[in-house]
Design an enzyme around this catalytic site. Sequence first.
Site, short mmCIF file in Angstrom:
data_model
loop_
_atom_site.label_atom_id
_atom_site.label_comp_id
_atom_site.label_asym_id
_atom_site.label_seq_id
_atom_site.Cartn_x
_atom_site.Cartn_y
_atom_site.Cartn_z
N SER A 168 38.42 74.37 82.75
CA SER A 168 38.87 73.52 81.65
C SER A 168 38.89 74.32 80.34
O SER A 168 39.48 75.38 80.27
CB SER A 168 37.98 72.27 81.57
OG SER A 168 38.58 71.27 80.81
N ASP B 132 41.61 69.03 86.55
CA ASP B 132 40.46 69.63 85.89
C ASP B 132 39.40 70.12 86.88
O ASP B 132 38.95 69.38 87.74
CB ASP B 132 39.84 68.59 84.95
CG ASP B 132 38.94 69.20 83.91
OD1 ASP B 132 38.01 69.92 84.29
OD2 ASP B 132 39.17 68.94 82.71
#
Length: 313
Positions: A45, A155
């Site tokens: 991320s 993610d």
Amino acid sequence: METATRQSRVGLVLSGGGARGFAHIGLLRALEAEGLRTDAIAGTSIGAILGAFYAAGYSTEEIYTLASALSWRDVIDVSFQFGFIKGQKLHGFLAEHLPATFAELKKPFAVTTTDIESGEEVIITSGDLITALRASACYPGAFEPVQFRGRTLADGGIVNNLPVAALAFLDVSFSIASDTTPPRRASFAERESGRWWERMRAAVRLERRNPMVQMLLRSSDIMQSVLTDMQHSLHPADVHVRHLMPHIRVESFWAVEEIVALGEAAARSSFAQARLSERLPRAALTRTPSAQPSPTGQPASSAHRRGRGERVD
């Protein structure tokens, strides 16, 4: 790419955490103050994005300047499909400032993502860098997932927000993890202050949460904190820097300066407590630190323990 013998290779792990991830910049400052050279980076991320800039050769201050000047308007484009944000603006920003492929980076680098169909952690170390970063930063419910190499990716923090195990693919001997996972314990209620249009303006600028969003994000924070602790117990880093910052949220992008300062303070404190300069391989130091290496040598590394994520090349 930079090379070093395995016995002296230091790996850096940068977690996800939204705006909280700017604390990684503070940690990079603290590493430089210690005179430490890092040889490989793994991230997810926001940690993957900042790690890519560092692996590409950007200095810590150049990364700080970019982060300080960045507006949410530069990376947000509204979508009416799977997520609120398409991700094309983010893709364009990354493509403008970073090389196109992993091979063009100056340090070995691993990006972790989640296959949202199989539930697997997917580790990417080669090929299309920009698409890998965009996939890793696809926050659930916000960004649209990315189709990449026959998978639907989102993610990396969904399954592993602190991917120490990914360093197994980068052949390092010593690991330092920068963890900006939101703490399990934090305040929940918000005071309602100001007129309704002032509260609305603050919500649009991501400076406050409405009650529904507050409940969803706080629940996510708790689950991610528990999962990250479990992952780290299985794959511990040699040095684990926790950036608690309970008052800083994943959407606090306006507080870059404060977050970076908090990150540097936490890193310096953790390094001192862990006696980092004494434990590091001598070859990993770019200069002689104030404390000399311990004559007993370094402890056995945990970075070699292989994770259960699937590597995609």
